[in-house]
Design a protein around this motif. Structure first.
Motif, PDB file in Angstrom:
ATOM      1  N   ARG A 175       0.828  -1.198   0.000  1.00 27.34           N
ATOM      2  CA  ARG A 175       0.000   0.000   0.000  1.00 27.34           C
ATOM      3  C   ARG A 175       0.867   1.254   0.000  1.00 27.34           C
ATOM      4  NH1 ARG A 175      -5.216   1.255   1.038  1.00 27.34           N
ATOM      5  NH2 ARG A 175      -5.727  -0.871   1.720  1.00 27.34           N
ATOM      6  N   THR A 176       0.521   2.189  -0.877  1.00 26.36           N
ATOM      7  CA  THR A 176       1.148   3.515  -0.894  1.00 26.36           C
ATOM      8  C   THR A 176       0.019   4.540  -0.930  1.00 26.36           C
ATOM      9  OG1 THR A 176       1.313   3.376  -3.310  1.00 26.36           O
ATOM     10  CG2 THR A 176       3.269   2.785  -2.056  1.00 26.36           C
ATOM     11  N   GLY A 177      -0.379   4.979   0.266  1.00 28.93           N
ATOM     12  CA  GLY A 177      -1.512   5.903   0.345  1.00 28.93           C
ATOM     13  C   GLY A 177      -2.818   5.177   0.075  1.00 28.93           C
ATOM     14  N   ARG A 178      -3.567   5.654  -0.900  1.00 33.23           N
ATOM     15  CA  ARG A 178      -4.856   5.039  -1.230  1.00 33.23           C
ATOM     16  C   ARG A 178      -4.752   3.980  -2.328  1.00 33.23           C
ATOM     17  NH1 ARG A 178      -9.190  10.091  -1.394  1.00 33.23           N
ATOM     18  NH2 ARG A 178      -8.889  10.778   0.785  1.00 33.23           N
ATOM     19  N   SER A 181       1.019  -0.412  -4.989  1.00 28.62           N
ATOM     20  CA  SER A 181       2.149  -0.411  -5.931  1.00 28.62           C
ATOM     21  C   SER A 181       2.828  -1.769  -5.910  1.00 28.62           C
ATOM     22  CB  SER A 181       3.164   0.677  -5.575  1.00 28.62           C
ATOM     23  OG  SER A 181       2.572   1.964  -5.643  1.00 28.62           O
ATOM     24  N   GLN A 182       3.245  -2.214  -7.107  1.00 25.60           N
ATOM     25  CA  GLN A 182       3.945  -3.508  -7.188  1.00 25.60           C
ATOM     26  C   GLN A 182       5.350  -3.383  -6.620  1.00 25.60           C
ATOM     27  OE1 GLN A 182       5.278  -5.302 -11.029  1.00 25.60           O
ATOM     28  NE2 GLN A 182       3.740  -6.868 -10.562  1.00 25.60           N
ATOM     29  N   PRO A 241      -7.655  -6.550  -1.530  1.00 20.89           N
ATOM     30  CA  PRO A 241      -9.061  -6.199  -1.276  1.00 20.89           C
ATOM     31  C   PRO A 241      -9.797  -5.862  -2.572  1.00 20.89           C
ATOM     32  CG  PRO A 241      -7.591  -5.065   0.243  1.00 20.89           C
ATOM     33  CD  PRO A 241      -6.722  -5.705  -0.787  1.00 20.89           C
ATOM     34  N   PRO A 242     -11.075  -6.179  -2.645  1.00 21.85           N
ATOM     35  CA  PRO A 242     -11.859  -5.844  -3.850  1.00 21.85           C
ATOM     36  C   PRO A 242     -11.818  -4.343  -4.134  1.00 21.85           C
ATOM     37  CG  PRO A 242     -13.082  -7.322  -2.411  1.00 21.85           C
ATOM     38  CD  PRO A 242     -11.880  -6.884  -1.646  1.00 21.85           C
ATOM     39  N   GLY A 243     -11.710  -3.993  -5.406  1.00 23.33           N
ATOM     40  CA  GLY A 243     -11.677  -2.588  -5.798  1.00 23.33           C
ATOM     41  C   GLY A 243     -10.323  -1.928  -5.639  1.00 23.33           C
ATOM     42  N   SER A 244      -9.281  -2.721  -5.361  1.00 25.93           N
ATOM     43  CA  SER A 244      -7.945  -2.136  -5.206  1.00 25.93           C
ATOM     44  C   SER A 244      -7.456  -1.583  -6.538  1.00 25.93           C
ATOM     45  CB  SER A 244      -6.964  -3.196  -4.694  1.00 25.93           C
ATOM     46  OG  SER A 244      -7.350  -3.665  -3.422  1.00 25.93           O
ATOM     47  N   LEU A 245      -6.799  -0.425  -6.475  1.00 31.04           N
ATOM     48  CA  LEU A 245      -6.301   0.245  -7.667  1.00 31.04           C
ATOM     49  C   LEU A 245      -4.792   0.403  -7.583  1.00 31.04           C
ATOM     50  CD1 LEU A 245      -8.948   3.129  -7.956  1.00 31.04           C
ATOM     51  CD2 LEU A 245      -9.001   0.895  -9.079  1.00 31.04           C
ATOM     52  N   ASP A 246      -4.124   0.336  -8.752  1.00 31.18           N
ATOM     53  CA  ASP A 246      -2.691   0.599  -8.769  1.00 31.18           C
ATOM     54  C   ASP A 246      -2.456   2.097  -8.843  1.00 31.18           C
ATOM     55  OD1 ASP A 246      -3.162   1.385 -11.373  1.00 31.18           O
ATOM     56  OD2 ASP A 246      -2.258  -0.380 -12.283  1.00 31.18           O
ATOM     57  N   HIS A 247      -1.174   2.498  -8.935  1.00 29.13           N
ATOM     58  CA  HIS A 247      -0.875   3.928  -8.900  1.00 29.13           C
ATOM     59  C   HIS A 247      -1.291   4.650 -10.172  1.00 29.13           C
ATOM     60  CE1 HIS A 247       2.597   2.007 -10.794  1.00 29.13           C
ATOM     61  NE2 HIS A 247       2.839   3.142 -11.398  1.00 29.13           N
ATOM     62  N   HIS A 248      -1.729   3.911 -11.185  1.00 29.58           N
ATOM     63  CA  HIS A 248      -2.278   4.527 -12.388  1.00 29.58           C
ATOM     64  C   HIS A 248      -3.793   4.669 -12.315  1.00 29.58           C
ATOM     65  CE1 HIS A 248       1.538   4.434 -14.473  1.00 29.58           C
ATOM     66  NE2 HIS A 248       1.660   3.135 -14.256  1.00 29.58           N
ATOM     67  N   GLY A 249      -4.369   4.191 -11.225  1.00 24.47           N
ATOM     68  CA  GLY A 249      -5.816   4.244 -11.091  1.00 24.47           C
ATOM     69  C   GLY A 249      -6.528   3.086 -11.744  1.00 24.47           C
ATOM     70  N   LEU A 250      -5.794   2.037 -12.143  1.00 20.98           N
ATOM     71  CA  LEU A 250      -6.383   0.875 -12.793  1.00 20.98           C
ATOM     72  C   LEU A 250      -6.584  -0.242 -11.773  1.00 20.98           C
ATOM     73  CD1 LEU A 250      -4.186   0.819 -16.036  1.00 20.98           C
ATOM     74  CD2 LEU A 250      -6.489   1.778 -15.757  1.00 20.98           C
ATOM     75  N   VAL A 253      -5.164  -6.944 -11.165  1.00 16.17           N
ATOM     76  CA  VAL A 253      -5.576  -8.199 -11.796  1.00 16.17           C
ATOM     77  C   VAL A 253      -6.116  -9.149 -10.735  1.00 16.17           C
ATOM     78  CG1 VAL A 253      -4.761 -10.170 -13.156  1.00 16.17           C
ATOM     79  CG2 VAL A 253      -3.842  -7.883 -13.583  1.00 16.17           C
ATOM     80  N   ASP A 254      -7.151  -9.891 -11.091  1.00 13.27           N
ATOM     81  CA  ASP A 254      -7.730 -10.861 -10.158  1.00 13.27           C
ATOM     82  C   ASP A 254      -6.656 -11.857  -9.715  1.00 13.27           C
ATOM     83  OD1 ASP A 254     -10.156  -9.665 -10.460  1.00 13.27           O
ATOM     84  OD2 ASP A 254     -10.903 -11.086 -11.964  1.00 13.27           O
ATOM     85  N   GLY A 255      -6.645 -12.153  -8.433  1.00 12.34           N
ATOM     86  CA  GLY A 255      -5.680 -13.092  -7.881  1.00 12.34           C
ATOM     87  C   GLY A 255      -4.391 -12.442  -7.419  1.00 12.34           C
ATOM     88  N   SER A 256      -4.283 -11.114  -7.549  1.00 13.86           N
ATOM     89  CA  SER A 256      -3.075 -10.416  -7.091  1.00 13.86           C
ATOM     90  C   SER A 256      -2.928 -10.550  -5.587  1.00 13.86           C
ATOM     91  CB  SER A 256      -3.132  -8.940  -7.482  1.00 13.86           C
ATOM     92  OG  SER A 256      -3.149  -8.784  -8.878  1.00 13.86           O
ATOM     93  N   GLN A 257      -1.679 -10.639  -5.137  1.00 12.56           N
ATOM     94  CA  GLN A 257      -1.380 -10.783  -3.721  1.00 12.56           C
ATOM     95  C   GLN A 257      -0.885  -9.461  -3.149  1.00 12.56           C
ATOM     96  OE1 GLN A 257      -1.620 -13.988  -1.796  1.00 12.56           O
ATOM     97  NE2 GLN A 257      -3.030 -14.075  -3.558  1.00 12.56           N
TER      98      GLN A 257
END
Length: 424
Positions: A175-178, A181-182, A241-250, A253-257
Motif C-alpha cells: 500500500r502507498t496511500g490510497r 504499488s507492485q 481487497p476488492p476494488g484495489s487500484l494501482d498507482h495509475h488508477g487501474l 488483476v484478479d488473484g493479485s497478492q
C-alpha cells in the motif's frame, strides 16, 4: 610543345617535377624526383590503401547488418536482448574501434604488384566477396548469437521467451496511500534450469544470501529456502481487497497478492548478509528476494553474457580473418598493431565478464567453465568457415587473373620507361 591538353585528357596525366608549370598543373601525378620508378611505389601504396579500405568496408557491412538481423530476430521471437547500455559500448570499443584501427596500416599482400589491374568502374567490395564472405557471415553470426542465447537460457533459466521468463517470478503489492504499488523485487521465483524454488526471507548471520550465493549459477543454497522462512508458519500475503487500484488508477488483476497491513510498518532494514543496515524500511522489504540476483534474473543475465561473449569473439575472429586473402595463420603476426590490439580487446571482454565490480557495472555475469567453453565454439566455427570461403575465393580469383608473363608481353615494363622515353 604544349602537352597540357594531352595530360588533362589522359586517364592519369604524369608530369616531371622539373617540367613546365602548366604541365604540372594539368597532370594528376607530378614526379618531384623526375624518376619513373616512383610510379611503381605509388601504385603499390595505392593498391595497399584500396585493399585496406575494402577490408574495412567489408567488415562494417558484414557486422553491422548481422547485428541488425540479430536484433530483428530477437524482437520477433521475444527473446532477451544480449546487449544493453554499457556493455554495448564495450562491444563497440573492442571491435569497431580498437579492432578496425590496425587495418589502416595492414601491409600489402605479397602479390600486390602481380595482380591484374581492377576496372575503373569496379566496386569497392567485389561481388564475389559479397557472395563468399559477407552473406555467409550474416547467416553464421545470426545462428551463433541466437544459438548461444538459447543454449544459455536452457542452461541457466529453463525458459526462452520474455513472457515465460517473467512468469517464473511472483510479485506482491504494497500500500502507498490510497493505491497499491507492485514491489520492485519478487517474493518467489521458480528456476527450472537449477531445479530450485527461491522464497524471500529475512536473512540471518547464520544463514544468509551473501554466504551461499553462487556467482556462476545464481543459486542461493539455503538462504532462500521456503522452510527457513515464514511462508508456512504465518503467511504474510493475502488476496488484494476488492476494488484495489494501482498507482495509475487501474484495478489490480484478479488473484493479485498484497502484503498484510502489519508488513507495511516501518522497521530496521536487514541486509543480505544478515546484518542491520542502520536504516529504516517497510517490513516486507526484508522478506523479498534480491532484485538483481534472484535465480531467474541472474540466470537470464548469464545467458545474455554467453551471447554477448559469442558476439565479441565472432566479430574479432572475422576481423582478423579478412585482414588478408591468405590463411590467417600465415599472416597473423605480420601486423604487430593488430596483434597487440586484439590482445587488448580480448582482455577488455574477459575482464568485463569475470571482474566482480566491473561485470556488475556493465550488466554482465561471470561464466563457469562449461558456459565459457561453449561460447568459444561458435567463433571458432565462424573463423573456420570464413577461412574456407577465402580459399574458394582465392582459387576463383587466381583462375581469372591475367598471367604475369602474358602481361609482360602486352605492356612495356615500368622499369624500362625511364630509358625508352627521351625528352622532346
Amino acid at each position: 610543345v604544349n602537352d597540357a591538353p594531352a595530360l588533362a585528357q589522359a586517364d592519369v596525366g604524369v608530369a616531371m617535377g622539373s617540367g613546365a608549370a602548366v604541365a604540372r598543373h594539368a597532370a594528376e601525378v607530378v614526379l618531384l624526383n623526375d624518376d619513373f620508378t616512383s610510379i611503381v611505389a605509388a601504385v603499390e601504396e595505392g593498391r595497399r590503401a584500396f585493399a585496406n579500405m575494402s577490408k574495412i568496408v567489408t567488415y562494417w557491412l558484414s557486422i553491422n547488418i548481422a547485428e541488425l538481423l540479430v536484433s530483428t530476430t530477437i524482437l520477433m521471437l521475444h527473446l532477451p536482448t544480449p546487449w544493453d547500455g554499457a556493455n554495448q559500448q564495450i562491444l563497440a570499443l573492442a571491435t569497431t574501434t580498437l579492432g578496425v584501427l590496425p587495418i589502416c596500416v595492414e601491409p600489402a599482400e605479397a602479390d600486390v604488384m602481380t595482380a591484374a589491374p581492377r576496372m575503373r568502374s569496379g566496386a569497392l567490395v567485389r561481388p564475389m566477396v559479397w557472395k563468399m564472405i559477407i552473406l555467409p557471415m550474416w547467416m553464421l553470426f545470426l545462428a551463433c548469437v541466437i544459438g548461444a542465447l538459447c543454449v544459455g537460457l536452457h542452461l541457466h533459466v529453463g525458459k526462452f521467451r520474455n513472457s515465460e521468463i517473467a512468469a517464473l517470478c511472483e510479485f506482491a503489492y504494497h500500500r502507498t496511500g490510497r493505491c497499491w504499488s507492485q514491489d520492485d523485487a519478487p517474493y518467489h521465483c521458480s528456476c527450472p534450469a537449477l531445479g530450485i524454488e527461491q522464497w524471500g526471507r529475512q536473512q540471518t548471520r547464520d544463514n544468509n544470501f551473501e554466504a551461499h550465493f553462487d556467482r556462476f549459477s545464481g543459486g542461493s543454497g539455503q538462504a532462500y529456502d521456503r522452510s527457513a522462512g515464514i511462508w508456512d508458519r504465518a503467511p504474510p500475503l493475502q488476496d488484494c481487497p476488492p476494488g484495489s487500484l494501482d498507482h495509475h488508477g487501474l484495478p489490480l488483476v484478479d488473484g493479485s497478492q498484497c502484503w498484510k497491513e502489519e508488513w507495511s510498518n516501518t522497521t530496521d532494514c536487514i541486509g543480505l548478509g544478515g546484518q542491520s543496515l542502520g536504516t529504516s524500511c517497510q517490513a516486507f522489504e526484508n522478506v523479498v528476494l534480491d532484485r538483481s540476483r534472484n535465480c531467474v534474473r541472474y540466470g537470464t543475465m548469464l545467458a545474455k553474457t554467453m551471447a554477448w561473449h559469442v558476439m565479441i569473439l565472432c566479430e574479432l575472429g572475422f576481423l582478423h580473418s579478412i585482414r588478408s586473402p591468405m590463411l590467417c595463420v600465415q599472416t597473423f603476426f605480420r601486423n604487430v598493431y593488430s596483434v597487440l590490439l586484439l590482445g587488448v580487446s580480448l582482455a577488455i571482454a574477459e575482464l568485463s565478464i569475470q571482474m566482480p565490480m566491473l561485470n556488475e557495472a556493465v550488466s554482465l555475469a561471470p561464466l563457469d567453465l562449461r558456459s565459457f567453453a561453449l561460447s568459444w565454439l561458435c567463433p571458432l566455427l565462424v573463423l573456420s568457415l570464413i577461412e574456407l570461403s577465402k580459399c574458394v575465393l582465392r582459387r576463383r580469383s587466381s583462375s581469372r587473373q591475367l598471367p604475369l608473363e602474358r602481361a609482360r608481353c602486352a605492356t612495356p615494363l615500368l622499369s624500362g620507361l625511364g630509358t625508352s622515353l627521351q625528352p622532346l
